[in-house]
Design an enzyme around this catalytic site. Structure first.
Site, PDB file in Angstrom:
ATOM      1  N   GLU A  64       0.001  -5.679   7.332  1.00 27.10           N
ATOM      2  CA  GLU A  64       0.620  -4.597   6.552  1.00 27.10           C
ATOM      3  C   GLU A  64      -0.382  -3.456   6.555  1.00 27.10           C
ATOM      4  OE1 GLU A  64       3.635  -4.447   5.644  1.00 27.10           O
ATOM      5  OE2 GLU A  64       4.187  -6.545   5.902  1.00 27.10           O
ATOM      6  N   CYS A 119      -0.146   2.542   0.174  1.00 24.20           N
ATOM      7  CA  CYS A 119       0.434   2.621   1.521  1.00 24.20           C
ATOM      8  C   CYS A 119       1.823   3.222   1.456  1.00 24.20           C
ATOM      9  CB  CYS A 119       0.473   1.232   2.158  1.00 24.20           C
ATOM     10  SG  CYS A 119       1.399   0.039   1.182  1.00 24.20           S
ATOM     11  N   ASN A 179      -7.071  -1.132  -2.590  1.00 18.56           N
ATOM     12  CA  ASN A 179      -6.235  -0.434  -3.573  1.00 18.56           C
ATOM     13  C   ASN A 179      -5.453  -1.335  -4.514  1.00 18.56           C
ATOM     14  OD1 ASN A 179      -4.548  -1.197  -1.469  1.00 18.56           O
ATOM     15  ND2 ASN A 179      -3.215   0.581  -1.688  1.00 18.56           N
TER      16      ASN A 179
HETATM   17  P1  NAP Z   1      -9.549  -1.111   5.543  1.00 14.19           P
HETATM   18  O1  NAP Z   1     -10.751  -0.279   5.581  1.00 14.19           O
HETATM   19  O2  NAP Z   1      -8.824  -1.388   6.791  1.00 14.19           O
HETATM   20  O3  NAP Z   1     -10.006  -2.498   4.865  1.00 14.19           O
HETATM   21  C1  NAP Z   1      -9.088  -3.535   4.658  1.00 14.19           C
HETATM   22  C2  NAP Z   1      -9.826  -4.854   4.674  1.00 14.19           C
HETATM   23  O4  NAP Z   1     -10.323  -5.101   5.991  1.00 14.19           O
HETATM   24  C3  NAP Z   1     -11.056  -4.880   3.775  1.00 14.19           C
HETATM   25  O5  NAP Z   1     -11.191  -6.152   3.224  1.00 14.19           O
HETATM   26  C4  NAP Z   1     -12.179  -4.584   4.740  1.00 14.19           C
HETATM   27  O6  NAP Z   1     -13.439  -5.007   4.291  1.00 14.19           O
HETATM   28  C5  NAP Z   1     -11.707  -5.394   5.923  1.00 14.19           C
HETATM   29  N1  NAP Z   1     -12.334  -5.034   7.200  1.00 14.19           N
HETATM   30  C6  NAP Z   1     -12.971  -3.894   7.549  1.00 14.19           C
HETATM   31  N2  NAP Z   1     -13.388  -3.963   8.848  1.00 14.19           N
HETATM   32  C7  NAP Z   1     -12.981  -5.163   9.305  1.00 14.19           C
HETATM   33  C8  NAP Z   1     -13.088  -5.825  10.555  1.00 14.19           C
HETATM   34  N3  NAP Z   1     -13.693  -5.267  11.601  1.00 14.19           N
HETATM   35  N4  NAP Z   1     -12.537  -7.051  10.679  1.00 14.19           N
HETATM   36  C9  NAP Z   1     -11.910  -7.638   9.655  1.00 14.19           C
HETATM   37  N5  NAP Z   1     -11.784  -7.070   8.433  1.00 14.19           N
HETATM   38  C10 NAP Z   1     -12.307  -5.850   8.271  1.00 14.19           C
HETATM   39  O7  NAP Z   1      -8.478  -0.532   4.491  1.00 14.19           O
HETATM   40  P2  NAP Z   1      -8.720  -0.034   2.999  1.00 14.19           P
HETATM   41  O8  NAP Z   1      -9.496   1.238   3.048  1.00 14.19           O
HETATM   42  O9  NAP Z   1      -9.240  -1.139   2.144  1.00 14.19           O
HETATM   43  O10 NAP Z   1      -7.230   0.261   2.523  1.00 14.19           O
HETATM   44  C11 NAP Z   1      -6.591   1.461   2.793  1.00 14.19           C
HETATM   45  C12 NAP Z   1      -5.639   1.327   3.952  1.00 14.19           C
HETATM   46  O11 NAP Z   1      -4.849   0.173   3.792  1.00 14.19           O
HETATM   47  C13 NAP Z   1      -4.653   2.473   4.036  1.00 14.19           C
HETATM   48  O12 NAP Z   1      -4.455   2.820   5.378  1.00 14.19           O
HETATM   49  C14 NAP Z   1      -3.386   1.891   3.448  1.00 14.19           C
HETATM   50  O13 NAP Z   1      -2.211   2.543   3.866  1.00 14.19           O
HETATM   51  C15 NAP Z   1      -3.467   0.504   3.906  1.00 14.19           C
HETATM   52  N6  NAP Z   1      -2.684  -0.373   3.031  1.00 14.19           N
HETATM   53  C16 NAP Z   1      -1.516  -0.861   3.502  1.00 14.19           C
HETATM   54  C17 NAP Z   1      -0.722  -1.669   2.703  1.00 14.19           C
HETATM   55  C18 NAP Z   1       0.588  -2.224   3.182  1.00 14.19           C
HETATM   56  O14 NAP Z   1       1.052  -3.169   2.554  1.00 14.19           O
HETATM   57  N7  NAP Z   1       1.189  -1.692   4.229  1.00 14.19           N
HETATM   58  C19 NAP Z   1      -1.147  -1.973   1.411  1.00 14.19           C
HETATM   59  C20 NAP Z   1      -2.351  -1.437   0.965  1.00 14.19           C
HETATM   60  C21 NAP Z   1      -3.119  -0.644   1.791  1.00 14.19           C
HETATM   61  P3  NAP Z   1     -14.517  -3.907   3.783  1.00 14.19           P
HETATM   62  O15 NAP Z   1     -13.916  -3.257   2.599  1.00 14.19           O
HETATM   63  O16 NAP Z   1     -15.699  -4.740   3.487  1.00 14.19           O
HETATM   64  O17 NAP Z   1     -14.724  -2.954   4.922  1.00 14.19           O
HETATM   65  O1  G3H Z   2      -0.610   0.141  -0.953  1.00 16.15           O
HETATM   66  C1  G3H Z   2       0.271  -0.591  -0.555  1.00 16.15           C
HETATM   67  C2  G3H Z   2       1.030  -1.452  -1.467  1.00 16.15           C
HETATM   68  O2  G3H Z   2       1.624  -2.516  -0.754  1.00 16.15           O
HETATM   69  C3  G3H Z   2       2.048  -0.626  -2.163  1.00 16.15           C
HETATM   70  O3  G3H Z   2       2.599  -1.303  -3.215  1.00 16.15           O
HETATM   71  O4  G3H Z   2       4.561   0.204  -3.534  1.00 16.15           O
HETATM   72  O5  G3H Z   2       3.945  -1.487  -5.248  1.00 16.15           O
HETATM   73  O6  G3H Z   2       2.518   0.536  -4.892  1.00 16.15           O
HETATM   74  P1  G3H Z   2       3.451  -0.461  -4.272  1.00 16.15           P
END
Ligand code: NAP
Ligand code: G3H
Length: 471
Positions: A247, A281, A151
């Site tokens: 995160e 997130c 994202n």
């Molecule tokens: P995701 O599916 O967990 O993917 C995140 C990263 O992990 C991607 O680079 C993904 O690669 C990689 N990945 C997938 N499986 C893995 C494994 N087994 N081992 C190591 N790496 C692996 O998350 P997303 O769909 O990209 O993002 C959405 C989620 O992220 C939401 O839950 C959101 O709340 C959270 N998020 C949190 C924050 C925060 O700062 N708290 C910020 C942004 C997003 P691939 O894409 O190749 O699978």
């Molecule tokens: O999606 C997670 C990001 O850390 C949120 O950043 O609050 O600046 O949109 P933001």
């Protein structure tokens, strides 16, 4: 079609295997990146390990010069990067451009902050050790594995890469598959910035296929991961001896305690809930409000939701297609479950493939999945409660603990409530958000481990090394 290769030891890798990146707007390929194999990944870690000693021995100002050059290249290429981002994650073009510019500001601030990581010097006198002086310097951990989500493919990646490099670590960076075109594009910037060999490596491929190889390599000294709870918790389990900063997801509640500024509250709530189509997130993912105030608030929210434009990223629509059809099916499932159990759709609940209209759902109860699960899409549930105590209870019953918002004009009451909420941060009279980026950013419970933010990233990627002089 864009074709970008993985980047290891300053060389582009072509192993003949490719991973297709789908444009969420057209649902057709936006480009392809190298699909790496096990031996390539080992090579990336070897390169990072070999380069680390020389890189960390450079004077700080020299490392700053390289990272600053990278920033200049980022800004020179900002339109191109914003276009790629729009194409591969369907982020509105202007917002994508804003993300690149925000990233350049983060690099600038990180450069200033790293200069202030002064050693701690102390005497042992207070403890009766009158013959000791200790100097405790921050030294790099070594090789950082940086993994970013789809994202914020530029911002959340570089918020890891810049502090790691500035503090003398070398980096193996794995972008999300949707986001890999941006991630692999950084290689071009790194070459233009004349990065020394091996300090920055981009490994591309599907996480579920190569994730374990990327995160279990023995050369890793620290993992900085942003993404879902599922993958994050897997890392917690597997990486027991590696330093982790995680995160993860959120289910940020907005607690509306009075009706004194409903127009302003609604503006914040809508911006918080529907920015980048709810794929943040920190998005507001539930509103907790009393019945009496809800009757006034819901019509105001409805008018604002209906004013959001729905369409294509290149037209800068407020609501653009969510990342893929699988995500849209999941979000729709949450809406359907709430409807089936008696919730009321106020507006939205319309969908064409993965383009979902912003949806406001009233009368959501704690029995419904929408009250607890993170949709990561444009849907906002309203949960009606009987008292502030019930609001706090429901806010805290979540397995997530990223952020919350408390809307209330009486600051004392707002602070009393804020102190009872179990999240990393509580925003009073404002939406939940990570920025300003100099603030510590953290989640508790399933929302994460460790702290991000500019200074905290520098701290998490370094450790003390003490030298004690006995005299
Ligand atoms: P995701 O599916 O967990 O993917 C995140 C990263 O992990 C991607 O680079 C993904 O690669 C990689 N990945 C997938 N499986 C893995 C494994 N087994 N081992 C190591 N790496 C692996 O998350 P997303 O769909 O990209 O993002 C959405 C989620 O992220 C939401 O839950 C959101 O709340 C959270 N998020 C949190 C924050 C925060 O700062 N708290 C910020 C942004 C997003 P691939 O894409 O190749 O699978
Ligand atoms: O999606 C997670 C990001 O850390 C949120 O950043 O609050 O600046 O949109 P933001």
């Amino acid at each position: 079609m864009r074709e970008y290769k993985a980047f290891i030891n300053n060389e582009f890798i072509d192993n003949g295997e490719w991973l297709e990146i789908i444009n969420p707007t057209t649902l057709k390929p936006a480009g392809k990146v190298t699909a790496l194999k096990s031996e390539d990944i080992n090579q990336a870690y070897q390169a990072a390990r070999t380069a680390q000693t020389t890189w960390s021995a450079l004077p700080l100002l020299k490392r700053i010069e390289y990272v600053n050059n990278f920033k200049k290249e980022l800004l020179k290429n900002k339109e191109e990067l914003a276009t790629i981002m729009s194409e591969e994650v369907a982020k509105g073009y202007k917002e994508a451009l804003g993300e690149v510019e925000r990233t350049a500001e983060i690099i600038d601030y990180t450069i200033e902050e790293v200069k202030r990581l002064d050693p701690l010097a102390m005497t042992g006198e207070g403890m009766g050790a009158t013959n000791k002086i200790g100097i405790f310097s921050r030294v790099p951990k070594g090789v950082v594995c940086a993994i970013s989500p789809f994202n914020y493919p530029v911002n959340l990646a570089i918020a890891k890469i810049a502090p790691a490099l500035l503090t003398g670590n070398t980096v193996v960076f794995k972008p999300a598959t949707a986001g890999s075109l941006c991630g692999a594009f950084f290689a071009k910037l790194a070459l233009a910035a004349a990065f020394p060999k091996g300090i920055f490596n981009v490994v591309t491929g599907r996480g579920r296929e190569i994730g374990d190889l990327i995160t279990a390599n023995p050369e890793i000294d620290m993992i900085s991961f942003t993404g879902s709870v599922g993958v994050g918790n897997q890392l917690r389990k597997n990486a027991s001896t590696t330093d982790l900063v995680l995160e993860l997801g959120g289910k940020d509640p907005a607690l509306v305690l009075d009706n004194l500024q409903l127009e302003k509250y609604a503006t914040e709530i809508i911006a918080g809930a529907f920015g980048y189509s709810g794929q943040r997130c920190t998005a507001i993912k539930r509103v907790l409000v009393s019945d009496a105030i809800a009757d006034q608030l819901v019509p105001i929210l409805k008018a604002k939701v209906e004013a959001l434009t729905v369409g294509q990223p290149q037209d800068n629509a407020n609501i653009t297609p969510v990342i893929d059809e699988k995500s849209a099916d999941f979000i729709q499932g949450l809406i359907d479950d709430a409807k089936k159990q008696g919730a009321k759709i106020i507006c939205g609940d319309k969908r064409v493939k993965n383009l979902m209209w912003p949806t406001l759902v009233d009368g959501v109860s704690v029995k419904m999945r929408l009250a607890w699960e993170e949709p990561f899409g444009p849907v906002l549930p309203i949960i009606r409660v009987n008292s502030p105590a019930e609001m706090i209870k429901i806010a805290n019953e979540s397995n997530f603990g990223l952020q919350a918002s408390v809307f209330c004009q009486d600051l004392s009451t707002a602070i009393v409530v804020a102190k009872q909420i179990q999240t990393g941060t509580v925003n009073i009279n404002g939406r939940s958000q990570r920025g300003p980026d100099c603030f510590p950013f953290l989640g508790i419970k399933d929302s994460g481990e460790g702290v991000q933010g500019i200074r905290e990233a520098l701290l998490s990627m370094t450790r003390y090394q003490g030298i004690v002089i006995n005299y």
